[in-house]
Design a protein around this motif. Structure first.
Motif, short mmCIF file in Angstrom:
data_model
loop_
_atom_site.label_atom_id
_atom_site.label_comp_id
_atom_site.label_asym_id
_atom_site.label_seq_id
_atom_site.Cartn_x
_atom_site.Cartn_y
_atom_site.Cartn_z
N GLY A 275 -5.43 1.18 3.48
CA GLY A 275 -4.19 1.77 3.99
C GLY A 275 -3.37 2.53 2.96
N ILE A 276 -4.06 3.22 2.05
CA ILE A 276 -3.36 3.98 1.00
C ILE A 276 -3.38 5.47 1.31
N THR A 277 -2.24 6.12 1.14
CA THR A 277 -2.15 7.56 1.41
C THR A 277 -3.00 8.33 0.41
N LEU A 278 -3.81 9.23 0.94
CA LEU A 278 -4.72 10.02 0.10
C LEU A 278 -4.53 11.50 0.39
N PHE A 279 -4.42 12.29 -0.67
CA PHE A 279 -4.49 13.75 -0.52
C PHE A 279 -5.94 14.13 -0.81
N GLY A 280 -6.72 14.39 0.23
CA GLY A 280 -8.16 14.63 0.05
C GLY A 280 -8.44 15.96 -0.61
N MET A 281 -9.71 16.18 -0.92
CA MET A 281 -10.13 17.33 -1.71
C MET A 281 -9.75 18.66 -1.04
N ASN A 282 -9.70 18.68 0.27
CA ASN A 282 -9.40 19.94 0.95
C ASN A 282 -7.96 20.00 1.47
N ASP A 283 -7.14 19.07 1.00
CA ASP A 283 -5.71 19.07 1.34
C ASP A 283 -5.01 20.02 0.37
N ILE A 284 -4.14 20.86 0.86
CA ILE A 284 -3.43 21.82 0.00
C ILE A 284 -2.62 21.09 -1.07
N PRO B 230 0.82 -1.23 0.00
CA PRO B 230 0.00 0.00 0.00
C PRO B 230 0.85 1.27 0.00
N SER B 231 2.06 1.19 0.57
CA SER B 231 2.87 2.41 0.67
C SER B 231 3.50 2.79 -0.67
N GLU C 46 -6.15 -2.85 -10.51
CA GLU C 46 -6.38 -3.90 -9.52
C GLU C 46 -5.21 -4.89 -9.48
N HIS C 47 -4.71 -5.20 -10.67
CA HIS C 47 -3.59 -6.14 -10.80
C HIS C 47 -2.35 -5.61 -10.05
N VAL C 48 -2.06 -4.33 -10.23
CA VAL C 48 -0.90 -3.73 -9.58
C VAL C 48 -1.12 -3.62 -8.07
N LEU C 49 -2.33 -3.25 -7.68
CA LEU C 49 -2.59 -3.20 -6.24
C LEU C 49 -2.34 -4.57 -5.60
#
Lengths: 207, 467
Positions: free
Chosen positions: B95-104, B55-56, B151-154
């Motif tokens: 467990g995947i890092t996400l930059f959400g919609m309100n993240d700079i 996941p990282s 999906e394959h890569v994940l």
């Protein structure tokens, strides 16, 4: 994934070059979180007139092509966006095979993930099939993946090339992720080597 | 044994195993994920009871659907909102890092990868998006994939791939004043056609390419897919290293030094062979404007709309006739006579800080024509922030441009930024397909400088002798 061995089906001819995936399925249908139900979006902008009514001149609106399972088209089919919604929509419409002189790479690849056989024939072969499909109602073709042939109603055979590995996966309807997971030990060995050679790629990005 | 190309070196260092027919299990170092092409991939994992292998190694960001207006308000379209929510839920669950919609740090996926230092030389990078080719600007093998492959890569951190062929596109000489990487890539596509690169990975070489900034190289590699190539790349050099150094996700300290040592090896050997080579003179490239419905339908701003009657090949003639009809243009009209209604400056092709600085430089002290509606959409929250620190937003606003929040916006018009039927747009994006920016909308692809000049004049002008 549904296996593809051989089929005989009605041909729908789309006589256009460079049909991009934005045409195959426009953006408003990409908001779904499902793989199914995309038939409504297939060639959406071409299927309808400005007032929203079905355009009778568009091939898929014509009675003679209802129930078609083979799409016959021109060069560079599926270019543009990588959206897998394009093969999903074709499949939802009933197409299991697309025949063209050439395909865009990502679309070609996506077909194999969904049990659709993309067949590359020579330009002059497609030209002749296009003429026949446009000219005679109920025109069908037989496609045999095992033999790698497309056969016309008159019995003329066109041979096509396909990678042996892709062919085998499609022929047997294999789960490609399951297949890769069988090589887990090799992946683990590679990963360990990569970690020692390029350790900067293994730092935790979330920290 | 002859030498290796840059592509050969990266490919060979990622082979996990190969089938007898050459089909290769290729290791993928990094994956970028956005909201449109990932929900079905995560669903597939759940149905099969699988977890991401690493996941990282994955970074996620919503970009296609996000509104470019005030983010504090809820998304008006419930289906868009649901897709973005689904991405957030999936990233949390897996467990995947996400930059959400309100993240700079949120922005167009192909802008934030390089900006964060996630994109590194010598890596394999994929994303469920055809413009993943952008990351090749760093000497990475980066290409777009479908959702099944996401999906394959994940699940496996690998992809099953057939080795592509290699094409060198060599551009030597000096670009004329005010021409940019956008003009170079449009001219290249005009030359090789939209399927010219099919089956190939392109390496861009030559003095005009080395002279490009990292932003310019990203613009160039970004549109490799419009020439049919899944990937385009430029060998890393000092400029690449300088760009990466100090970025949040880039290696630090000793690891950085170790990485740079490895990156120095990433270049095509003098005795290596490409499967094909195309050469262009930078000096011959005029500012480009697309006139049709495919990126290969492009010409210099000093040219004219082509005449289908002069075309020998029937398929080309028919496609041209159809394009002119859709675009509402007449054969032989000068490009500079084409009047526009909208201007869009943005997209993964041209929304980086350098693009905005350049555009603002031309917009300064000018006014957008009364008949034109123009907008600027920065590529990321950080690009927007930096532009505002430099006062670029004020320049744009004073000139009559709208200044928006970051996202894909009108490049593909999945959010509310859409062309109306018949509207004509000068756009710095990458696709002029029918309906791309809205059903019935007409798109002309241009550089940021050309877009600004068109906004001010209300029609295309030759930027080389404007203002």
């Amino acid at each position: 994934m549904q296996a593809f061995t051989q089929m005989t089906g009605l041909v729908a001819p789309l006589d256009r070059v460079n049909v991009d995936t934005d045409q195959i399925i426009p953006k408003q249908f990409l908001k779904t979180i499902k793989r199914t139900g995309l038939r409504e979006g297939l060639f959406y902008d071409w299927r309808r007139r400005k007032d929203g009514s079905p355009d009778p001149s568009f091939f898929l609106n014509q009675p003679r092509y209802q129930g078609a399972t083979i799409l016959l088209t021109r060069d560079n089919f599926g270019c543009g966006s990588s959206r897998e919604h394009a093969p999903w929509a074709l499949l939802d419409q009933g197409f299991r095979c697309v025949i063209a002189p050439s395909f865009a790479d990502i679309f070609y690849n996506n077909c194999f993930q969904n049990g659709i056989l993309p067949v590359v024939l020579k330009s002059d072969e497609v030209q002749s099939l296009m003429k026949d499909a446009l000219g005679s109602e109920g025109y069908g073709l037989s496609v045999d993946l095992g033999l790698q042939t497309v056969t016309t109603p008159a019995g003329k055979q066109h041979r096509f090339e396909i990678d042996p590995f892709r062919k085998d996966c499609l022929y047997r309807g294999l789960d490609s992720i399951g297949l890769t997971l069988q090589h887990e030990p090799a992946i683990a060995v590679y990963e360990a080597r990569r970690r020692s050679e390029a350790p900067w790629l293994f730092v935790d990005l979330s920290s | 044994m002859s030498g290796q190309t840059l592509f050969d070196k990266i490919w060979d260092s990622h082979v996990v195993r190969a089938e007898p027919d050459g089909t290769t299990l290729l290791y993928i170092d990094r994956q970028l994920v956005h909201e449109v092409t990932s929900p079905q991939a995560f669903e597939g994992l759940k149905l099969a009871g699988r977890r991401p292998r690493r996941p990282s190694a994955t970074l996620a960001v919503p970009d296609h659907n996000v509104p470019t207006t005030d983010r504090r308000l809820a998304i008006a379209d419930p289906i868009s909102a649901k897709q973005i929510q689904t991405l957030e839920d999936n990233c949390r669950e897996f467990g995947i890092t996400l930059f959400g919609m309100n993240d700079i740090r949120q922005g167009v996926v192909h802008v934030i990868g390089p900006e964060q230092g996630f994109t590194l030389p010598g890596t394999t990078i994929v994303c469920g998006d055809s413009h993943t080719s952008t990351h090749g600007a760093f000497g990475a093998l980066a290409f777009g994939i479908g959702t099944s492959e996401v999906e394959h890569v994940l699940a496996t951190q690998c992809l099953v791939q057939k080795r592509p062929k290699t094409m060198e596109i060599r551009v030597d000489g000096t670009l004329s004043d005010r021409c940019s990487a956008k003009d170079v890539i449009l001219a290249i596509i005009g030359r090789i056609g939209t399927a010219g690169g099919t089956g190939y990975v392109i390496e861009y070489t030559g003095s005009a390419i080395s002279a490009l900034s990292m932003e310019g190289r990203m613009t160039l590699c970004n549109m490799s897919i419009e020439g049919g190539a899944r990937a385009g790349m430029v060998a890393p050099d000092d400029r690449t290293v300088a760009y990466i150094k100090g970025r949040p996700l880039a290696p630090k300290g000793d690891l950085f030094d170790q990485a740079v040592k490895a990156w120095r090896q990433l270049k095509t050997d003098a005795d290596a062979k490409y499967d094909a080579t195309v050469t262009l003179r930078a000096d011959d490239i005029a500012p480009q404007v697309s006139w049709g419905t495919s990126p290969g339908m492009v010409t210099g701003v000093d040219g004219r709309v082509p005449d289908p009657r002069t075309m020998g090949d029937e398929k080309t003639r028919k496609a041209t006739e159809r394009a002119l009809e859709y675009m509402g243009l007449t054969a032989n009209m000068p490009i500079t006579d084409i009047r526009i209604d909208k201007v869009f400056i943005g997209s993964c092709t041209n929304s980086r800080i350098e693009d905005l600085r350049l555009a603002a430089g031309f917009a300064k002290g000018k006014k957008v024509a009364k008949t034109v509606h123009a907008m600027v959409v920065p590529g990321s929250g950080l690009v927007k922030q930096q532009a505002e620190e430099e006062g670029l937003d004020r320049v744009f606003r004073e000139a009559g441009f709208e200044w928006r929040e970051a996202g894909c916006s009108m490049c593909l018009a999945m959010n509310a930024d859409v062309l109306q039927p018949g509207e004509r747009c000068a756009s710095t994006s990458n696709r002029n397909f029918e309906g791309r920016q809205g059903a019935g909308g007409r798109t002309h692809l241009v550089s940021p400088a050309m877009a600004v000049a068109a906004a001010v004049e209300g029609h295309f002008v030759d930027i080389r002798n404007w203002g």
